[in-house]
Design a protein around this motif. Structure first.
Motif, PDB file in Angstrom:
ATOM      1  N   LYS A 199       0.833  -1.207   0.000  1.00 52.95           N
ATOM      2  CA  LYS A 199       0.000   0.000   0.000  1.00 52.95           C
ATOM      3  C   LYS A 199       0.862   1.249   0.000  1.00 52.95           C
ATOM      4  CE  LYS A 199      -3.572   0.562   2.992  1.00 52.95           C
ATOM      5  NZ  LYS A 199      -4.458   0.219   4.119  1.00 52.95           N
ATOM      6  N   SER A 229       0.867   4.023  -2.912  1.00 52.41           N
ATOM      7  CA  SER A 229       0.426   5.405  -2.693  1.00 52.41           C
ATOM      8  C   SER A 229       1.552   6.394  -2.902  1.00 52.41           C
ATOM      9  CB  SER A 229      -0.200   5.563  -1.308  1.00 52.41           C
ATOM     10  OG  SER A 229       0.757   5.290  -0.325  1.00 52.41           O
ATOM     11  N   LYS A 230       2.821   5.991  -2.629  1.00 51.73           N
ATOM     12  CA  LYS A 230       3.947   6.876  -2.899  1.00 51.73           C
ATOM     13  C   LYS A 230       4.058   7.146  -4.391  1.00 51.73           C
ATOM     14  CE  LYS A 230       6.840   8.380   0.253  1.00 51.73           C
ATOM     15  NZ  LYS A 230       7.600   9.333   0.662  1.00 51.73           N
ATOM     16  N   GLN A 252       1.795   7.279  -6.341  1.00 43.20           N
ATOM     17  CA  GLN A 252       0.594   7.986  -6.771  1.00 43.20           C
ATOM     18  C   GLN A 252      -0.247   7.163  -7.738  1.00 43.20           C
ATOM     19  OE1 GLN A 252       0.459  11.917  -6.455  1.00 43.20           O
ATOM     20  NE2 GLN A 252       1.751  11.453  -4.709  1.00 43.20           N
ATOM     21  N   TRP A 279      -2.599   5.077  -6.746  1.00 41.49           N
ATOM     22  CA  TRP A 279      -3.935   4.866  -6.218  1.00 41.49           C
ATOM     23  C   TRP A 279      -4.033   5.632  -4.918  1.00 41.49           C
ATOM     24  CZ3 TRP A 279      -7.930   2.198  -8.359  1.00 41.49           C
ATOM     25  CH2 TRP A 279      -9.030   1.939  -7.537  1.00 41.49           C
ATOM     26  N   ASN A 280      -5.138   6.295  -4.709  1.00 39.60           N
ATOM     27  CA  ASN A 280      -5.298   6.998  -3.440  1.00 39.60           C
ATOM     28  C   ASN A 280      -6.156   6.199  -2.495  1.00 39.60           C
ATOM     29  OD1 ASN A 280      -3.776   9.369  -3.582  1.00 39.60           O
ATOM     30  ND2 ASN A 280      -5.236  10.252  -5.012  1.00 39.60           N
ATOM     31  N   ASP A 329      -8.237   5.476   1.041  1.00 39.89           N
ATOM     32  CA  ASP A 329      -9.077   6.297   1.923  1.00 39.89           C
ATOM     33  C   ASP A 329      -8.371   6.554   3.241  1.00 39.89           C
ATOM     34  OD1 ASP A 329     -11.839   4.429   0.679  1.00 39.89           O
ATOM     35  OD2 ASP A 329     -11.166   6.438   0.120  1.00 39.89           O
ATOM     36  N   PRO A 345      -5.144   6.947   5.330  1.00 39.37           N
ATOM     37  CA  PRO A 345      -3.703   7.108   5.129  1.00 39.37           C
ATOM     38  C   PRO A 345      -2.932   6.144   6.029  1.00 39.37           C
ATOM     39  CG  PRO A 345      -4.537   8.887   6.479  1.00 39.37           C
ATOM     40  CD  PRO A 345      -5.720   8.094   6.043  1.00 39.37           C
TER      41      PRO A 345
END
Lengths: 337, 336
Positions: free
Chosen positions: B32, B36-37, B39, B41-42, B44, B46
């Motif tokens: 994950k 997310s780093k 970018q 996929w964002n 919900d 953090p």
């Protein structure tokens, strides 16, 4: 020979490129605001306590009444169980240990110290004393020529050599486990040098101040977490004297899971987030992006120790303990005495 | 083909090493975090900030630093073995380790603050120390006007011994808190950070390009000097370039990681046992094998007595030697 010009040139260009790149990378970790480090507290004045006010820790000396003179011949057992006999108080002592020198001066027997090693610097009188060695080596010839009647060492490397040339050697390895043994160590020196009353004062003072700390802290049940970095993430774990100090001060040492001194993983430091960090180089934490989430940075809870106090297990050790207590529990020590 | 497989294994090893450490982190948290780093996929919720810091500011730079240092040591070890025609050659043969060690000792003992004018004194000093030692060895062989390759080796050994002796004296004569110095000498990645990775990379890139450019010549250098010269190889010039390039790589690696043994010696031999004697293959594969080896060793040094960290140099020899012995026996039995 022309080739030799190319090499420095290449190195300079490389250094230039790398520095530029590194600067850019460093500027990404935005500079943290200038922080004031917790300043070293003023050295505490030794508290003059009336012995009757504090319950005596060591009941033995009271039970035996007042013993003020050593009875010779005196037999002292060293840590290995070997016995050393003293027929009279030694007059020419070579104490190869900073703590022993401080103790001897504290009990008024400083004049008996005729030599020591070159890393002893307290009290100031020791600058006049002959130095016969450094951290790891001893000048046996110089020692013999000084004609001592007692040589005190705290590591066993040279014991045999010294005994072979006919010297009386007392080997007591550094106390590394139990705080209370320190006061008995003071008493031992008093016995050896026939300075029992002074050493008893020193020992009782130590014990009383420890007892005072215990009393003051008895009302506290929370245990602030603490981490000591003696350099490059080396830290004292379980079964070290420093850990005993932490236990006394009700501090939770995050390094206590392993024994002895070892290098602590920075991940664990970052995750366990100790409330206090004892270190000589707070900058290495402040400037390191790995530790940006540490609460010590936000709350200014770095403590820069007085290195002498914490590393020499002698009369000044209690000052180190009290300074640390003062830092972590400032509320207690604001009370007037 | 084997290079692609090798690099893939290296990448997998890096990811694997990043997912294991003193602080337990689930593998899907790591995925994950990577996603997310990048970018891609964002999510919900953090990811915990401390966990992010551990992954991206503590573990990953350290693992990548280990990979780069491993590649440097493997590559320079292979180069030294080729240039000196000596299977016992390792990157520290002609004095880099002793020179860097002496510089480190001087820095620690003098009590200078380790950061002056925002420059990290230790890597700079140890780098200069390593290069200086090798330059001295090379000068000696030049002055002696000897044509033999062993002169450089012997000069390097002498300089190394001298530097080590000086270090020893300094340690004895100084105030006895030598733990930071000793842990540096034994090597480790405990203070691995991104700026070190960035600082070190140009040296490896630059050095490896130079070395690989002469890979074919190293093959020819395996013959005697006269033979090689008669085949058109400018022996002295190429030898000089190769020694300087490998020393550059080694000195820069050592200045950030301390002195880690066995990697530079064993990686080229491992590659040789499997893929033969062609230096065009040995050089890149030594770098890859060295990388993987050191990343795994660093991983073991981190978890074997967690949270305590053991010196990497101890692990490389402890775990590397049996594996290497196995390889020796196995390749001996193979019918070629």
């Amino acid at each position: 020979m022309k080739q030799f010009i190319y090499i420095p040139l290449i190195i300079i260009i490389l250094l230039g490129c790398s520095t530029k790149l590194a600067e850019q990378a460093q500027s990404d970790t935005t500079a943290l605001p200038q922080l004031k480090i917790l300043n070293q507290p003023q050295p505490l004045q030794p508290v003059q306590l009336k012995l009757q006010e504090i319950p005596s820790v060591n009941n033995e000396s009271k039970a035996n009444g007042k013993i003020t003179q050593t009875v010779y011949p005196l037999v002292i057992k060293d840590r290995n169980g070997e016995k050393i006999t003293f027929d009279v108080a030694p007059q020419r002592i070579i104490a190869f240990d900073a703590a022993a020198v401080e103790i001897l001066f504290a009990i008024g027997q400083g004049s008996k110290v005729i030599a020591t090693h070159s890393f002893v610097s307290y009290p100031l009188e020791v600058s006049e004393i002959t130095k016969v060695g450094d951290a790891f080596s001893m000048d046996i010839e110089a020692i013999v020529s000084l004609n001592p009647d007692l040589v005190y060492i705290f590591y066993p490397t040279f014991k045999e050599e010294l005994e072979k040339v006919g010297l009386k050697v007392l080997l007591i390895e550094t106390i590394d486990d139990d705080l209370t043994k320190l006061s008995d160590h003071f008493r031992m020196w008093g016995q050896i040098t026939d300075a029992i009353d002074k050493s008893e004062n020193l020992a009782s003072d130590f014990e009383n101040r420890i007892q005072l700390i215990k009393q003051e802290l008895s009302q506290y049940s929370s245990e602030p977490s603490i981490f000591q970095d003696v350099g490059d993430f080396w830290t004292p774990g379980n079964n070290t004297l420093i850990n005993e100090v932490f236990n006394l001060l009700k501090l939770d040492n995050i390094s206590k899971s392993n024994d002895g001194y070892y290098q602590m993983s920075p991940e664990v430091i970052a995750t366990m987030n100790p409330q206090y960090i004892i270190t000589n180089t707070p900058d290495s934490y402040i400037n390191n992006p790995a530790f940006k989430n540490l609460s010590v940075i936000k709350s200014n809870s770095f403590y820069i120790p007085n290195n002498d106090y914490f590393s020499i297990f002698g009369p000044r050790f209690i000052l180190g303990i009290e300074e640390l207590a003062n830092t972590v529990y400032p509320a207690i020590y604001k009370k007037p005495r | 083909m084997k290079y692609i497989v090798g690099i893939l294994i290296l990448l997998l090893t890096i990811i694997f090493a990043t997912s294991i450490g003193s602080v337990p982190i689930d593998f899907d948290t790591i995925l994950k975090s990577i996603v997310s780093k990048l970018q891609l996929w964002n999510f919900d919720e953090p990811i915990n900030e401390i966990t992010e810091t551990v992954i991206w500011n503590i573990r990953l730079p350290r693992v990548i630093l280990a990979a780069i240092v491993g590649a440097s040591l493997g590559l320079s070890g292979a180069t030294y073995q080729g240039v000196f025609r000596n299977p016992l050659a390792d990157p520290y043969l002609i004095g880099v380790a002793s020179g860097s060690g002496l510089a480190a000792t001087i820095i620690f003992v003098s009590g200078l603050p380790l950061i002056i004018f925002n420059l990290n004194l230790l890597p700079i000093g140890t780098f200069i120390g390593g290069i200086t030692a090798v330059m001295c060895a090379y000068m000696i062989s030049k002055i002696s006007q000897s044509r033999s390759i062993t002169t450089i080796i012997l000069a390097g050994v002498a300089i190394g011994a001298f530097a080590s002796a000086l270090s020893g004296i300094l340690i004895l004569k100084s105030d006895p808190d030598v733990r930071p110095l000793l842990s540096w000498l034994m090597g480790g990645f405990i203070s691995g950070q991104w700026n070190k990775v960035i600082f070190l990379s140009p040296y490896l890139c630059f050095g490896s390009i130079i070395i690989y450019f002469y890979a074919r010549s190293i093959n020819i250098l395996q013959l005697s000097d006269d033979h090689a010269a008669s085949l058109g190889v400018n022996v002295r010039y190429i030898r000089f370039i190769l020694i300087m390039a490998s020393t550059l790589i080694t000195a820069s690696a050592v200045s950030f990681s301390g002195i880690i043994g066995f990697v530079g010696l064993a990686s080229p031999h491992t590659v040789r046992l499997i893929w033969g004697e062609d230096y065009r293959k040995i050089l890149p594969m030594s770098a890859i094998v060295g990388s993987i080896f050191l990343v795994v060793s660093d991983l073991i040094s981190r978890i074997i007595m967690s949270p305590s960290e053991l010196p990497v140099g101890v692990i490389t020899a402890l775990f590397g030697a049996p594996f290497f012995i196995y390889l020796l026996i196995y390749s001996g039995k193979k019918i070629k």
